[in-house]
Scaffold this motif. Sequence first.
Motif, PDB file in Angstrom:
ATOM      1  N   ARG A 157       0.524  12.729  -9.665  1.00 13.33           N
ATOM      2  CA  ARG A 157      -0.571  14.260 -10.586  1.00 13.33           C
ATOM      3  C   ARG A 157       0.613  15.533 -10.977  1.00 13.33           C
ATOM      4  O   ARG A 157       0.468  16.103 -10.931  1.00 13.33           O
ATOM      5  CB  ARG A 157      -0.903  14.435  -8.692  1.00 13.33           C
ATOM      6  N   HIS A 158       1.867  14.591 -10.624  1.00 12.36           N
ATOM      7  CA  HIS A 158       3.132  15.409 -10.592  1.00 12.36           C
ATOM      8  C   HIS A 158       3.758  15.061 -12.335  1.00 12.36           C
ATOM      9  O   HIS A 158       4.810  15.868 -12.864  1.00 12.36           O
ATOM     10  CB  HIS A 158       4.234  15.523 -10.176  1.00 12.36           C
ATOM     11  N   THR A 159       3.729  13.994 -12.682  1.00 13.05           N
ATOM     12  CA  THR A 159       4.278  13.134 -14.231  1.00 13.05           C
ATOM     13  C   THR A 159       3.541  12.801 -15.154  1.00 13.05           C
ATOM     14  O   THR A 159       3.103  11.538 -13.770  1.00 13.05           O
ATOM     15  CB  THR A 159       5.907  12.607 -13.564  1.00 13.05           C
ATOM     16  N   PRO A 160       3.396  12.557 -15.866  1.00 11.90           N
ATOM     17  CA  PRO A 160       2.948  11.182 -16.503  1.00 11.90           C
ATOM     18  C   PRO A 160       4.074  10.325 -17.260  1.00 11.90           C
ATOM     19  O   PRO A 160       3.692   9.048 -17.974  1.00 11.90           O
ATOM     20  CB  PRO A 160       2.692  11.757 -18.066  1.00 11.90           C
ATOM     21  N   THR A 161       5.108  10.465 -17.335  1.00 12.59           N
ATOM     22  CA  THR A 161       6.344   9.745 -16.824  1.00 12.59           C
ATOM     23  C   THR A 161       6.846   8.672 -15.647  1.00 12.59           C
ATOM     24  O   THR A 161       7.479   9.151 -14.885  1.00 12.59           O
ATOM     25  CB  THR A 161       7.748  10.140 -17.426  1.00 12.59           C
ATOM     26  N   ILE A 162       6.247   7.255 -15.838  1.00  7.23           N
ATOM     27  CA  ILE A 162       6.108   6.548 -14.022  1.00  7.23           C
ATOM     28  C   ILE A 162       6.174   5.594 -15.029  1.00  7.23           C
ATOM     29  O   ILE A 162       5.763   4.928 -15.641  1.00  7.23           O
ATOM     30  CB  ILE A 162       5.194   6.901 -13.426  1.00  7.23           C
ATOM     31  N   ALA A 163       7.598   4.464 -14.784  1.00  5.51           N
ATOM     32  CA  ALA A 163       7.581   3.406 -14.389  1.00  5.51           C
ATOM     33  C   ALA A 163       7.912   2.212 -12.507  1.00  5.51           C
ATOM     34  O   ALA A 163       8.389   3.051 -12.346  1.00  5.51           O
ATOM     35  CB  ALA A 163       9.059   2.628 -15.252  1.00  5.51           C
ATOM     36  N   LEU A 164       7.878   1.058 -12.764  1.00  2.00           N
ATOM     37  CA  LEU A 164       8.002   0.581 -11.739  1.00  2.00           C
ATOM     38  C   LEU A 164       8.944  -0.570 -11.832  1.00  2.00           C
ATOM     39  O   LEU A 164       9.356  -1.329 -12.829  1.00  2.00           O
ATOM     40  CB  LEU A 164       7.114  -0.742 -11.533  1.00  2.00           C
ATOM     41  N   LEU A 165      10.245  -0.625 -11.519  1.00  2.00           N
ATOM     42  CA  LEU A 165      11.449  -1.019 -11.321  1.00  2.00           C
ATOM     43  C   LEU A 165      11.423  -2.125  -9.828  1.00  2.00           C
ATOM     44  O   LEU A 165      11.653  -1.705  -8.499  1.00  2.00           O
ATOM     45  CB  LEU A 165      12.502  -0.045 -10.642  1.00  2.00           C
ATOM     46  N   LEU A 166      11.776  -3.392  -9.984  1.00  2.00           N
ATOM     47  CA  LEU A 166      11.406  -4.279  -9.089  1.00  2.00           C
ATOM     48  C   LEU A 166      12.798  -5.311  -9.175  1.00  2.00           C
ATOM     49  O   LEU A 166      13.422  -5.649 -10.049  1.00  2.00           O
ATOM     50  CB  LEU A 166      10.061  -5.462  -9.858  1.00  2.00           C
ATOM     51  N   THR A 167      13.025  -4.106  -8.316  1.00  2.10           N
ATOM     52  CA  THR A 167      14.550  -5.020  -7.498  1.00  2.10           C
ATOM     53  C   THR A 167      15.061  -5.979  -7.123  1.00  2.10           C
ATOM     54  O   THR A 167      13.816  -6.702  -6.786  1.00  2.10           O
ATOM     55  CB  THR A 167      15.261  -3.588  -6.962  1.00  2.10           C
ATOM     56  N   LYS A 168      16.211  -5.771  -7.359  1.00  2.00           N
ATOM     57  CA  LYS A 168      16.796  -7.740  -6.879  1.00  2.00           C
ATOM     58  C   LYS A 168      15.603  -9.016  -7.152  1.00  2.00           C
ATOM     59  O   LYS A 168      15.490  -9.919  -6.440  1.00  2.00           O
ATOM     60  CB  LYS A 168      16.783  -7.488  -5.224  1.00  2.00           C
ATOM     61  N   ALA A 169      15.942  -9.223  -8.774  1.00  2.00           N
ATOM     62  CA  ALA A 169      15.158 -10.216  -9.391  1.00  2.00           C
ATOM     63  C   ALA A 169      15.908 -11.219  -9.288  1.00  2.00           C
ATOM     64  O   ALA A 169      15.346 -11.866  -9.116  1.00  2.00           O
ATOM     65  CB  ALA A 169      14.882  -9.910 -11.176  1.00  2.00           C
ATOM     66  N   ASP A 170      16.882 -11.334  -9.029  1.00  2.00           N
ATOM     67  CA  ASP A 170      17.955 -12.609  -8.762  1.00  2.00           C
ATOM     68  C   ASP A 170      17.289 -13.341  -7.549  1.00  2.00           C
ATOM     69  O   ASP A 170      17.367 -14.378  -7.588  1.00  2.00           O
ATOM     70  CB  ASP A 170      19.488 -11.862  -8.533  1.00  2.00           C
ATOM     71  N   LEU A 171      16.433 -12.756  -6.284  1.00  2.00           N
ATOM     72  CA  LEU A 171      16.225 -13.648  -5.210  1.00  2.00           C
ATOM     73  C   LEU A 171      14.728 -14.175  -6.389  1.00  2.00           C
ATOM     74  O   LEU A 171      14.775 -15.160  -5.234  1.00  2.00           O
ATOM     75  CB  LEU A 171      15.600 -13.008  -4.052  1.00  2.00           C
ATOM     76  N   LEU A 172      14.354 -14.428  -7.089  1.00  3.64           N
ATOM     77  CA  LEU A 172      13.207 -14.752  -8.131  1.00  3.64           C
ATOM     78  C   LEU A 172      13.410 -15.844  -8.528  1.00  3.64           C
ATOM     79  O   LEU A 172      14.951 -15.787  -9.309  1.00  3.64           O
ATOM     80  CB  LEU A 172      12.075 -14.040  -8.117  1.00  3.64           C
ATOM     81  N   THR A 173      13.042 -17.007  -8.650  1.00  2.00           N
ATOM     82  CA  THR A 173      12.778 -18.261 -10.373  1.00  2.00           C
ATOM     83  C   THR A 173      12.504 -17.802 -11.724  1.00  2.00           C
ATOM     84  O   THR A 173      11.824 -16.316 -11.126  1.00  2.00           O
ATOM     85  CB  THR A 173      12.495 -19.320  -9.946  1.00  2.00           C
ATOM     86  N   GLU A 174      12.604 -17.986 -12.198  1.00  3.63           N
ATOM     87  CA  GLU A 174      11.884 -17.552 -13.248  1.00  3.63           C
ATOM     88  C   GLU A 174      10.982 -17.685 -13.139  1.00  3.63           C
ATOM     89  O   GLU A 174       9.777 -16.537 -14.005  1.00  3.63           O
ATOM     90  CB  GLU A 174      12.730 -18.184 -14.774  1.00  3.63           C
ATOM     91  N   ALA A 175       9.658 -18.770 -13.318  1.00  6.95           N
ATOM     92  CA  ALA A 175       8.440 -18.854 -12.635  1.00  6.95           C
ATOM     93  C   ALA A 175       7.817 -17.750 -11.496  1.00  6.95           C
ATOM     94  O   ALA A 175       6.917 -17.042 -12.013  1.00  6.95           O
ATOM     95  CB  ALA A 175       8.223 -20.163 -12.047  1.00  6.95           C
ATOM     96  N   GLU A 228       0.529  -1.565   0.217  1.00  6.12           N
ATOM     97  CA  GLU A 228       0.159   0.489  -0.233  1.00  6.12           C
ATOM     98  C   GLU A 228       0.731   1.443   0.029  1.00  6.12           C
ATOM     99  O   GLU A 228       0.687   2.414  -1.256  1.00  6.12           O
ATOM    100  CB  GLU A 228      -0.998  -0.008   0.789  1.00  6.12           C
ATOM    101  N   PRO A 229       2.040   1.727   1.386  1.00  6.57           N
ATOM    102  CA  PRO A 229       3.179   2.600   0.461  1.00  6.57           C
ATOM    103  C   PRO A 229       2.641   2.885  -1.037  1.00  6.57           C
ATOM    104  O   PRO A 229       3.581   3.625  -1.144  1.00  6.57           O
ATOM    105  CB  PRO A 229       3.968   2.357   1.797  1.00  6.57           C
ATOM    106  N   ASP A 230       3.815   2.265  -1.935  1.00 11.48           N
ATOM    107  CA  ASP A 230       4.317   2.016  -3.287  1.00 11.48           C
ATOM    108  C   ASP A 230       3.225   2.207  -3.659  1.00 11.48           C
ATOM    109  O   ASP A 230       2.889   3.707  -4.423  1.00 11.48           O
ATOM    110  CB  ASP A 230       4.552   0.561  -3.674  1.00 11.48           C
ATOM    111  N   LEU A 231       1.829   1.844  -3.706  1.00 12.27           N
ATOM    112  CA  LEU A 231       1.425   2.983  -4.426  1.00 12.27           C
ATOM    113  C   LEU A 231       0.355   3.650  -3.696  1.00 12.27           C
ATOM    114  O   LEU A 231      -0.197   4.666  -5.194  1.00 12.27           O
ATOM    115  CB  LEU A 231      -0.538   1.636  -3.942  1.00 12.27           C
ATOM    116  N   ASN A 232       0.588   4.532  -3.256  1.00 10.42           N
ATOM    117  CA  ASN A 232       0.433   5.776  -1.898  1.00 10.42           C
ATOM    118  C   ASN A 232       1.309   6.649  -3.100  1.00 10.42           C
ATOM    119  O   ASN A 232       0.909   7.680  -3.182  1.00 10.42           O
ATOM    120  CB  ASN A 232       0.409   5.849  -1.018  1.00 10.42           C
ATOM    121  N   LEU A 233       2.734   6.244  -2.788  1.00  8.87           N
ATOM    122  CA  LEU A 233       3.362   6.959  -3.338  1.00  8.87           C
ATOM    123  C   LEU A 233       3.345   7.410  -5.150  1.00  8.87           C
ATOM    124  O   LEU A 233       3.266   8.297  -5.364  1.00  8.87           O
ATOM    125  CB  LEU A 233       4.705   6.490  -3.610  1.00  8.87           C
ATOM    126  N   LEU A 234       2.740   6.071  -5.805  1.00 12.39           N
ATOM    127  CA  LEU A 234       2.261   6.466  -7.351  1.00 12.39           C
ATOM    128  C   LEU A 234       1.206   7.028  -7.402  1.00 12.39           C
ATOM    129  O   LEU A 234       1.168   7.578  -8.545  1.00 12.39           O
ATOM    130  CB  LEU A 234       2.019   4.999  -7.822  1.00 12.39           C
TER     131      LEU A 234
END
Length: 543
Positions: A188-206, A177-183
């Motif tokens: 309100r301030h920019t149309p150019t937003i992307a979500l960056l899912l860091t530490k992807a190496d902690l997950l398997t491909e599936a 919920e804090p991430d959604l509130n930040l988004l």
Amino acid sequence: MDHAAEVLDGLTRVVGELRLQSLEPQLAACRDRLRAGTRVEVAVLGRFKAGKSSFLNHLAGRAVLPIGVIPLTAVITRLRHGPRERVRVHFLDGSFRDIPPEQIRHYVAEDENPHNLKQVASVELELPELKPLAPLEFVDTPGLGSALTHNTEVALNWLPNVGAALVAVSADAPLGEPDLNLLDQLRRHTPTIALLLTKADLLTEAQRAEVQAFVTTQLRQRWDGGLPVFFYSIKPELAWPRSVLVAEFLEPLRQNRHQAGTAILRHKLASLRHQALNSLQLALAAATQVESARAALREKLADERRQFELLRTELALFAREQSARALDTYQTALRPAQAALQAKVTTAFQTQPELGRLRPPRLFDAWRTWLQDWLRRELTELSHSRQEMFLAPLHHTRAHLTRTLQAFHDRLAAHVKAALGVTLAQREFVLEVYEPRAPPVDVAFAFDPAFTSISWLIPMTLFRRAIQRSLLRKARYEVEKNLSQLAAEWRERVAVAIEDLRRQAESEARNELEELERMLQQSPSDAARLRERISELESLPIP
């Protein structure tokens, strides 16, 4: 850009005439964006430990920003290409200083510059390694919810200045919920937003595919069309996420920076104009309605003013209730942890061979040192791992106060609609949650001095087992005592943050009421000027 300057001048006049102080930060951000021209800043935002600084270090090709297990980034830090390496520190008094790169930590890290005591406004880094991404500039922001009030405040206050935005979220705990509130705030301030899912190496491909589907669904449910989502990893064996991010987000932004800069400015101006027009239309309605309608609204607002003390009392009572309940909640939740830690300290004590060989008083000193280190380590880990539980009363308070403010706004909007026939624009109340720092673990205990002074006389052959049993009982007691102390300290810190939320909520309600009261001060003689301002803003095309 000439049209943009014209729109901005018109908005500046309206904000000044109506004393719309809440719009001043957005005005300043629009001016900065206009001056920036084709320069585009990519702000990296997100919660503490989301991997923002690690991401920027990896993007730059080497470690230039401090990283660690505690909150580090304390001020806004900019990175851009330069022909040679340079680091410049800007201070709040307008001065600046060039420093060696190895001294960056002294100014941007929380442990070296606590609470920004050095009065740093920002730090700028120029790096030759960023040439492939030039002229994009990157902004590292303090972590939101980093347990440091001033860090969160710095980041949130900077939001109106956002150009493009990358919101960093750890891939193994995606989109709370804090991430959604930040988004929500960023949109309100920019149309150019992307979500960056860091530490992807902690997950398997599936698992990455599962997380991608979950996050995409969440974003589309919240906003039409959703947002771009990119994985990222700083591990050499997982290089493809960097290539995808550069190819699909950063390079198009770099190539089309003029269009991107224009789109960002257009978005900021449109948002600001919408809010200014609503205020103008309300002021015009107040100026042109018959006196009976104005008097009716004036009386309703006067009644709200008389009842404002009741609202303040309601906010204060709820805040105090949540603070009072917090300690009981913590102690109940920590009972299983207490039993587990007491079992763990028993095992740890029994595996300390040196404690079985020493004689008092050296035995007591060694035992004390060992237990202090053990408790500090275990309780610090528990404090961080249970942080969500400790902060739950704070977030519950925020949700309740936001609903209370929305109900207050809806009541005022109903008064305005009934008296003036104008629909009051929906207002988004953003109460800033300043999550407190995890309290330090302070382990303090001592033996009786008289007993310690004669303890060397004890025949250990006869009493060693009895002394060890006594030390073990005391160690288990110290677990209980220090765990209770940790809960109490968390409660005190959360209570301070809850009180800050209460003050914010009271200020928001008072400001909205005062703004409406100012609108009612418009007289029929002001109508022509207000119509002129409305026509002026409506006729100005957003570039």
